[in-house]
Design an enzyme around this catalytic site. Structure first.
Site, PDB file in Angstrom:
ATOM      1  CB  SER A   1      -0.908   0.013   1.229  1.00  0.00           C
ATOM      2  OG  SER A   1      -1.552   1.267   1.306  1.00  0.00           O
ATOM      3  CG  LEU A   2       1.757   3.163  -3.352  1.00  0.00           C
ATOM      4  CD1 LEU A   2       1.412   3.629  -4.751  1.00  0.00           C
ATOM      5  CD2 LEU A   2       3.265   3.160  -3.150  1.00  0.00           C
ATOM      6  CB  SER A   3      -2.639   4.560   2.000  1.00  0.00           C
ATOM      7  OG  SER A   3      -3.474   4.349   0.889  1.00  0.00           O
TER       8      SER A   3
ATOM      9  CE  LYS B   1     -11.250  -0.207  -2.175  1.00  0.00           C
ATOM     10  NZ  LYS B   1     -11.036   0.342  -3.512  1.00  0.00           N
TER      11      LYS B   1
ATOM     12  CG  ASP C   1     -11.638   4.214  -4.658  1.00  0.00           C
ATOM     13  OD1 ASP C   1     -10.587   4.756  -4.249  1.00  0.00           O
ATOM     14  OD2 ASP C   1     -11.877   2.998  -4.510  1.00  0.00           O
TER      15      ASP C   1
ATOM     16  N   GLY D   1     -13.832  -3.860  -9.604  1.00  0.00           N
ATOM     17  CA  GLY D   1     -14.139  -2.973  -8.488  1.00  0.00           C
ATOM     18  C   GLY D   1     -13.953  -1.508  -8.833  1.00  0.00           C
ATOM     19  CB  ALA D   2     -11.152   0.420 -10.267  1.00  0.00           C
TER      20      ALA D   2
ATOM     21  CG  LEU E   1      -8.777   4.104 -12.623  1.00  0.00           C
ATOM     22  CD1 LEU E   1      -9.270   5.112 -13.627  1.00  0.00           C
ATOM     23  CD2 LEU E   1      -9.853   3.078 -12.320  1.00  0.00           C
TER      24      LEU E   1
HETATM   25  P1  NAP Z   1     -10.434  -5.875 -10.464  1.00  0.00           P
HETATM   26  O1  NAP Z   1     -11.615  -5.763  -9.582  1.00  0.00           O
HETATM   27  O2  NAP Z   1      -9.652  -7.144 -10.474  1.00  0.00           O
HETATM   28  O3  NAP Z   1     -10.953  -5.576 -11.968  1.00  0.00           O
HETATM   29  C1  NAP Z   1     -10.118  -5.672 -13.087  1.00  0.00           C
HETATM   30  C2  NAP Z   1     -10.938  -5.703 -14.360  1.00  0.00           C
HETATM   31  O4  NAP Z   1     -10.027  -5.805 -15.458  1.00  0.00           O
HETATM   32  C3  NAP Z   1     -11.889  -6.901 -14.463  1.00  0.00           C
HETATM   33  O5  NAP Z   1     -13.044  -6.538 -15.156  1.00  0.00           O
HETATM   34  C4  NAP Z   1     -11.067  -7.895 -15.288  1.00  0.00           C
HETATM   35  O6  NAP Z   1     -11.850  -8.781 -16.030  1.00  0.00           O
HETATM   36  C5  NAP Z   1     -10.351  -6.964 -16.243  1.00  0.00           C
HETATM   37  N1  NAP Z   1      -9.131  -7.564 -16.761  1.00  0.00           N
HETATM   38  C6  NAP Z   1      -8.052  -7.977 -16.047  1.00  0.00           C
HETATM   39  N2  NAP Z   1      -7.105  -8.480 -16.873  1.00  0.00           N
HETATM   40  C7  NAP Z   1      -7.630  -8.394 -18.129  1.00  0.00           C
HETATM   41  C8  NAP Z   1      -7.152  -8.769 -19.409  1.00  0.00           C
HETATM   42  N3  NAP Z   1      -5.929  -9.299 -19.576  1.00  0.00           N
HETATM   43  N4  NAP Z   1      -7.944  -8.546 -20.473  1.00  0.00           N
HETATM   44  C9  NAP Z   1      -9.171  -7.981 -20.326  1.00  0.00           C
HETATM   45  N5  NAP Z   1      -9.677  -7.615 -19.137  1.00  0.00           N
HETATM   46  C10 NAP Z   1      -8.917  -7.812 -18.062  1.00  0.00           C
HETATM   47  O7  NAP Z   1      -9.380  -4.729 -10.178  1.00  0.00           O
HETATM   48  P2  NAP Z   1      -9.697  -3.215  -9.732  1.00  0.00           P
HETATM   49  O8  NAP Z   1      -9.623  -3.119  -8.264  1.00  0.00           O
HETATM   50  O9  NAP Z   1     -10.928  -2.785 -10.442  1.00  0.00           O
HETATM   51  O10 NAP Z   1      -8.395  -2.455 -10.282  1.00  0.00           O
HETATM   52  C11 NAP Z   1      -8.204  -2.341 -11.675  1.00  0.00           C
HETATM   53  C12 NAP Z   1      -7.026  -1.415 -11.996  1.00  0.00           C
HETATM   54  O11 NAP Z   1      -7.302  -0.120 -11.530  1.00  0.00           O
HETATM   55  C13 NAP Z   1      -5.690  -1.826 -11.353  1.00  0.00           C
HETATM   56  O12 NAP Z   1      -4.675  -1.557 -12.284  1.00  0.00           O
HETATM   57  C14 NAP Z   1      -5.580  -0.906 -10.173  1.00  0.00           C
HETATM   58  O13 NAP Z   1      -4.233  -0.639  -9.823  1.00  0.00           O
HETATM   59  C15 NAP Z   1      -6.237   0.355 -10.721  1.00  0.00           C
HETATM   60  N6  NAP Z   1      -6.792   1.194  -9.669  1.00  0.00           N
HETATM   61  C16 NAP Z   1      -6.282   2.433  -9.511  1.00  0.00           C
HETATM   62  C17 NAP Z   1      -6.784   3.257  -8.547  1.00  0.00           C
HETATM   63  C18 NAP Z   1      -6.220   4.639  -8.376  1.00  0.00           C
HETATM   64  O14 NAP Z   1      -6.440   5.233  -7.312  1.00  0.00           O
HETATM   65  N7  NAP Z   1      -5.529   5.185  -9.343  1.00  0.00           N
HETATM   66  C19 NAP Z   1      -7.839   2.818  -7.721  1.00  0.00           C
HETATM   67  C20 NAP Z   1      -8.354   1.539  -7.919  1.00  0.00           C
HETATM   68  C21 NAP Z   1      -7.812   0.729  -8.897  1.00  0.00           C
HETATM   69  P3  NAP Z   1     -12.463 -10.117 -15.360  1.00  0.00           P
HETATM   70  O15 NAP Z   1     -13.430  -9.650 -14.333  1.00  0.00           O
HETATM   71  O16 NAP Z   1     -13.083 -10.807 -16.523  1.00  0.00           O
HETATM   72  O17 NAP Z   1     -11.307 -10.863 -14.763  1.00  0.00           O
END
Ligand code: NAP
Length: 290
Positions: free
Chosen positions: A21-23, A72, A108, A135-136, A230
């Site tokens: 975590s970077l928080s 979460k 978020d 989730g995001a 993101l």
């Molecule tokens: P998550 O719940 O695991 O969701 C990821 C999504 O991406 C899912 O829909 C997944 O599909 C899809 N996916 C993953 N690999 C894929 C691939 N190779 N091809 C196509 N679709 C793919 O993760 P999350 O929490 O939403 O986070 C997602 C990203 O957002 C991460 O990179 C995270 O670091 C970033 N993020 C950034 C912030 C910020 O503050 N900047 C905040 C939150 C998240 P499936 O469901 O079919 O597996």
């Protein structure tokens, strides 16, 4: 670091794992800058220990905390109240103590919106595309609904998950309609879209050469379109580099990370959070120190 005394108040983040975590980096930089008597620490909490951890936090007087994966959603039934934003997203990332128990929200959405709001686009005419439905993506949908985007297109790879995702919005108070699409459809959708948001982890360190969008597709976007990733490491991602090469405005994930944290800190310490200090602390840690 400021001196920790018997009066120092405790904040932190629960996760499993939580080591990455970077928080703590940005929250302690902000706490130091504000000169308030708090400290923010990581708490590794396994899923099966979540309820026990919350009882323990209440007992030892923890003032508030962030929740990250895998807590979460699981934390919601353990809280006495959650905000309507957290209800809509279906997840809580920020918790604070109240007289009647723990209250939760999801910052978020504020974080996601922070770099978009100053752009002053005609959001009620914009049809955004979201890549990914995890989730995001849920916080992104709520944010885009708040901006006034009437129709939000979501691209995903798993038809069952996409169907559930759509259903969850159809059954909600979101003031936008959500349509779901397969990746094959993306190329035919982009000429109408002024905003594309990557919420997949494709292109994240160390797989930095990957992009969720084929390079040829960028030519089809309207010239004033925005590409928002993101991901914050690396910055820019391949997705953003390709978009920039075609003249699109680009936004990385750092501001989202910073301003979700800033919004949480403001709830806990009841003072304006120093976003720029938090951003600098993170940039130094992420991009310069390693
Ligand atoms: P998550 O719940 O695991 O969701 C990821 C999504 O991406 C899912 O829909 C997944 O599909 C899809 N996916 C993953 N690999 C894929 C691939 N190779 N091809 C196509 N679709 C793919 O993760 P999350 O929490 O939403 O986070 C997602 C990203 O957002 C991460 O990179 C995270 O670091 C970033 N993020 C950034 C912030 C910020 O503050 N900047 C905040 C939150 C998240 P499936 O469901 O079919 O597996």
């Amino acid at each position: 670091m400021s001196i920790i005394t018997g009066k120092t108040k405790l904040l932190g983040i629960i996760g499993h794992p939580v080591e990455h975590s970077l928080s703590p980096v940005m929250q302690n930089a902000a706490i130091e800058h504000l000169g308030v008597d708090y400290i923010y620490v990581p708490f590794p909490v396994k899923p099966e220990n979540l309820a026990t951890a919350l009882h323990g936090f209440a007992t030892i007087g923890v003032m508030g905390f962030n929740a990250t994966i895998p807590h979460k959603q699981a934390i919601i039934p353990l809280l006495s109240e959650i905000t309507t934003t957290a209800q809509l997203v279906g997840a809580v990332n920020t918790v604070w103590r109240t007289e009647t128990g723990w209250k939760g929200t999801n910052t978020d959405v504020i974080g996601f919106l922070s770099p978009l709001k100053p752009l002053k686009r005609p959001w009620n005419t914009i049809k955004p595309i979201i890549l990914g439905n995890g989730g995001a993506a849920r916080a992104v949908v709520v944010g885009l609904g708040e901006l006034g985007c009437p129709e939000i297109a979501v691209v995903g790879r798993d038809p069952d998950k996409l169907g559930q995702f759509k259903q969850s919005w159809d059954d909600s108070t979101l003031n936008a309609s959500v349509t779901v699409h397969s990746w094959d459809e993306l190329s035919g959708m982009v000429s109408e879209s002024q905003l594309i948001v990557n919420t997949t982890p494709i292109g994240m360190f160390p797989h930095t050469e990957n992009s969720p969008v084929d390079r040829n597709i960028w030519k089809k976007f309207p010239k004033n379109a925005i590409a928002y990733d993101l991901i914050y490491n690396p910055s820019p991602t391949q997705f953003l580099k390709d978009a920039q090469q075609q003249g699109l405005t680009i936004i990385d994930g750092l501001d989202m990370l910073v301003y979700q944290g800033a919004a949480a800190l403001e709830i806990w310490v009841q003072k304006p959070a120093p976003g720029e200090v938090m951003s600098q602390a993170l940039k130094q840690y992420l991009y310069l120190d390693r």
